[in-house]
Design a protein around this motif. Structure first.
Motif, mmCIF file in Angstrom:
data_model
loop_
_atom_site.group_PDB
_atom_site.id
_atom_site.type_symbol
_atom_site.label_atom_id
_atom_site.label_comp_id
_atom_site.label_asym_id
_atom_site.label_seq_id
_atom_site.Cartn_x
_atom_site.Cartn_y
_atom_site.Cartn_z
ATOM 1 N N UNK A 32 -10.142 -4.689 -18.639
ATOM 2 C CA UNK A 32 -11.405 -4.050 -18.270
ATOM 3 C C UNK A 32 -11.188 -3.148 -17.060
ATOM 4 N N UNK A 33 -11.418 -1.847 -17.249
ATOM 5 C CA UNK A 33 -11.161 -0.896 -16.166
ATOM 6 C C UNK A 33 -12.239 -0.939 -15.083
ATOM 7 N N UNK A 34 -13.227 -1.803 -15.240
ATOM 8 C CA UNK A 34 -14.236 -2.014 -14.199
ATOM 9 C C UNK A 34 -14.209 -3.459 -13.676
ATOM 10 N N UNK A 35 -13.231 -4.226 -14.113
ATOM 11 C CA UNK A 35 -13.137 -5.623 -13.698
ATOM 12 C C UNK A 35 -12.299 -5.795 -12.444
ATOM 13 N N UNK A 36 -12.362 -6.973 -11.827
ATOM 14 C CA UNK A 36 -11.648 -7.216 -10.575
ATOM 15 C C UNK A 36 -10.131 -7.164 -10.709
ATOM 16 N N UNK A 37 -9.611 -7.531 -11.883
ATOM 17 C CA UNK A 37 -8.164 -7.508 -12.066
ATOM 18 C C UNK A 37 -7.637 -6.079 -11.998
ATOM 19 N N UNK A 38 -8.393 -5.146 -12.589
ATOM 20 C CA UNK A 38 -7.961 -3.747 -12.536
ATOM 21 C C UNK A 38 -8.005 -3.225 -11.107
ATOM 22 N N UNK A 39 -9.026 -3.610 -10.345
ATOM 23 C CA UNK A 39 -9.120 -3.163 -8.947
ATOM 24 C C UNK A 39 -7.903 -3.599 -8.157
ATOM 25 N N UNK A 40 -7.458 -4.832 -8.372
ATOM 26 C CA UNK A 40 -6.271 -5.324 -7.672
ATOM 27 C C UNK A 40 -5.041 -4.497 -8.049
ATOM 28 N N UNK A 41 -4.903 -4.237 -9.355
ATOM 29 C CA UNK A 41 -3.772 -3.436 -9.820
ATOM 30 C C UNK A 41 -3.855 -2.007 -9.284
ATOM 31 N N UNK A 42 -5.068 -1.445 -9.311
ATOM 32 C CA UNK A 42 -5.262 -0.079 -8.847
ATOM 33 C C UNK A 42 -4.908 0.081 -7.382
ATOM 34 N N UNK A 43 -5.383 -0.824 -6.556
ATOM 35 C CA UNK A 43 -5.083 -0.754 -5.123
ATOM 36 C C UNK A 43 -3.587 -0.904 -4.874
ATOM 37 N N UNK A 44 -2.953 -1.774 -5.645
ATOM 38 C CA UNK A 44 -1.510 -1.974 -5.502
ATOM 39 C C UNK A 44 -0.749 -0.707 -5.872
ATOM 40 N N UNK A 45 -1.128 -0.077 -6.984
ATOM 41 C CA UNK A 45 -0.439 1.136 -7.426
ATOM 42 C C UNK A 45 -0.676 2.291 -6.461
ATOM 43 N N UNK A 46 -1.918 2.421 -5.972
ATOM 44 C CA UNK A 46 -2.236 3.508 -5.049
ATOM 45 C C UNK A 46 -1.493 3.355 -3.730
ATOM 46 N N UNK A 47 -1.286 2.123 -3.296
ATOM 47 C CA UNK A 47 -0.513 1.893 -2.079
ATOM 48 C C UNK A 47 0.973 2.149 -2.326
ATOM 49 N N UNK A 48 1.473 1.719 -3.488
ATOM 50 C CA UNK A 48 2.897 1.851 -3.781
ATOM 51 C C UNK A 48 3.317 3.305 -3.966
ATOM 52 N N UNK A 49 2.448 4.111 -4.551
ATOM 53 C CA UNK A 49 2.825 5.505 -4.809
ATOM 54 C C UNK A 49 3.046 6.263 -3.507
ATOM 55 N N UNK A 50 2.399 5.815 -2.423
ATOM 56 C CA UNK A 50 2.596 6.484 -1.131
ATOM 57 C C UNK A 50 4.049 6.384 -0.677
ATOM 58 N N UNK A 51 4.672 5.261 -0.968
ATOM 59 C CA UNK A 51 6.062 5.087 -0.548
ATOM 60 C C UNK A 51 6.990 6.050 -1.285
ATOM 61 N N UNK A 52 6.626 6.428 -2.502
ATOM 62 C CA UNK A 52 7.456 7.355 -3.270
ATOM 63 C C UNK A 52 7.344 8.761 -2.691
ATOM 64 N N UNK A 53 6.125 9.148 -2.280
ATOM 65 C CA UNK A 53 5.932 10.448 -1.628
ATOM 66 C C UNK A 53 6.386 10.413 -0.163
ATOM 67 N N UNK A 54 6.680 9.221 0.362
ATOM 68 C CA UNK A 54 7.003 9.023 1.777
ATOM 69 C C UNK A 54 5.867 9.564 2.649
ATOM 70 N N UNK A 55 4.692 8.996 2.440
ATOM 71 C CA UNK A 55 3.511 9.439 3.160
ATOM 72 C C UNK A 55 2.603 8.267 3.496
#
Length: 260
Positions: A32-55
Motif C-alpha cells: 500500500x503506497x499510503x500505508x505506514x510500511x511504505x512511509x518507512x521504506x520511502x524515508x529510508x530510500x530518500x535518506x540513502x540516495x543522498x549518500x550516492x549524490x554525496x549531499x
C-alpha cells in the motif's frame, strides 16, 4: 519469447544489467503506497540516495525517465525567455538544449567536437561578458553517454565563481552517478539530474533531482507553471515518506534500493 541459450547479459551504455538480488527484491508483492510500511521504506530510500549524490541537500525522486528529470530541473528554476549557457559535449547535451528551447528558454550553446568534456575556461570567458547577469544557469553534462567524455564539474563551479556570476550550476549526471565520482555538495552543484538505469543498475523509470537551497529559492521566486514536476509539492509530501502521485515504478525501486 523464444528461448535463448545461455544467460542474457546486457552490454550497452544503458540501461544496465540489474543484479539478481535487486530482481529478487522486486519480486515481492506490491504494498500500500499510503500505508505506514511504505512511509518507512520511502524515508529510508530518500535518506540513502543522498549518500550516492554525496549531499546533505534534498533529493527528489520522480517516476519518470531521465528526460522527465531534465524538464523538472529546467521548469522549476527557469521561465520562458530566460537565458542559459549550455555546452555541446555530445548527443545528450544537444537534446537537453533542444528541450530548453521547446520550453521557451534562450539557450546559448557553446560548440564542441564531442571528443572531450566542458572547457571551464570557455565557460568563465562567456560569463565574464555577461556583466548584466542575464544568464540564469549553466547547464552541463557530467558524463556524456554517447561519447564517454567526462566534464570537470568542480572546475566549472570555480569558473562560475571566478567570473563573479550568480548563475546556477545544473548538471546532468544520468550516466555519471554511480559510475564515476560525483560530489554534489563539495563541487557546489545547484541542480543534479540523474536516473536509475545506468550506474545505479536499477530498472528504468525512476529519475532524480538533487537540489541546493539556492535552487529551491530560485524555484520559489520563479520558474514556469508546473504541476507534476513541482519540487515544492514533492518535498511537502516526500518529507513524510510518501509521494503526491501513486508511485508505481517507485514502489519497486524502493524495494530494490532497500536490498542494497
Amino acid at each position: 519469447m523464444p528461448h535463448v541459450t545461455g544467460r542474457h547479459f546486457l552490454q550497452i551504455p544503458g540501461p544496465s544489467p540489474v543484479p539478481d538480488r535487486v530482481l529478487r527484491a522486486m519480486s515481492q508483492q506490491v504494498i500500500d503506497h499510503r500505508g505506514p510500511e511504505f512511509a518507512d521504506l520511502g524515508l529510508n530510500a530518500l535518506a540513502a540516495i543522498k549518500s550516492i549524490f554525496k549531499t546533505q541537500q534534498d533529493v527528489i525522486i520522480y517516476p519518470s525517465s531521465g528526460t522527465g528529470a531534465w524538464e523538472a530541473a529546467l521548469a522549476n528554476v527557469l521561465r520562458e525567455g530566460d537565458r542559459v549557457l549550455m555546452y555541446e559535449t555530445g548527443h545528450f547535451a544537444t537534446l537537453w538544449k533542444k528541450m530548453a528551447e521547446k520550453l521557451g528558454i534562450q539557450a546559448e550553446f557553446i560548440g564542441g567536437d564531442w571528443r572531450s568534456g566542458v572547457d571551464p575556461a570557455v565557460i568563465e570567458e562567456h560569463l565574464r561578458k555577461d556583466s548584466g547577469h542575464q544568464i540564469k544557469a549553466v547547464c552541463v553534462v557530467h558524463n556524456e553517454t554517447s561519447t564517454g567524455s567526462t566534464s570537470p564539474i568542480a572546475e566549472v563551479r570555480r569558473a562560475i565563481d571566478n567570473a563573479g556570476h550568480p548563475a546556477l550550476l545544473m548538471v546532468d549526471t544520468i550516466s555519471g552517478l554511480g559510475s564515476v565520482d560525483f560530489r554534489f555538495d563539495e563541487w557546489g552543484v545547484d541542480v543534479a539530474v540523474s536516473g536509475s538505469q545506468k550506474g545505479l543498475m536499477l530498472p528504468p523509470g525512476i529519475s532524480f533531482n538533487a537540489v541546493s537551497r539556492k535552487a529551491l529559492d530560485a524555484a520559489a521566486q520563479g520558474g514556469t507553471r508546473r504541476s507534476y514536476w513541482d519540487w515544492k509539492e514533492m518535498l511537502d509530501i516526500t518529507g513524510k515518506g510518501y509521494f503526491p502521485i501513486p508511485p508505481r515504478p517507485t514502489c519497486s525501486t524502493v524495494w530494490s534500493m532497500r536490498s542494497r
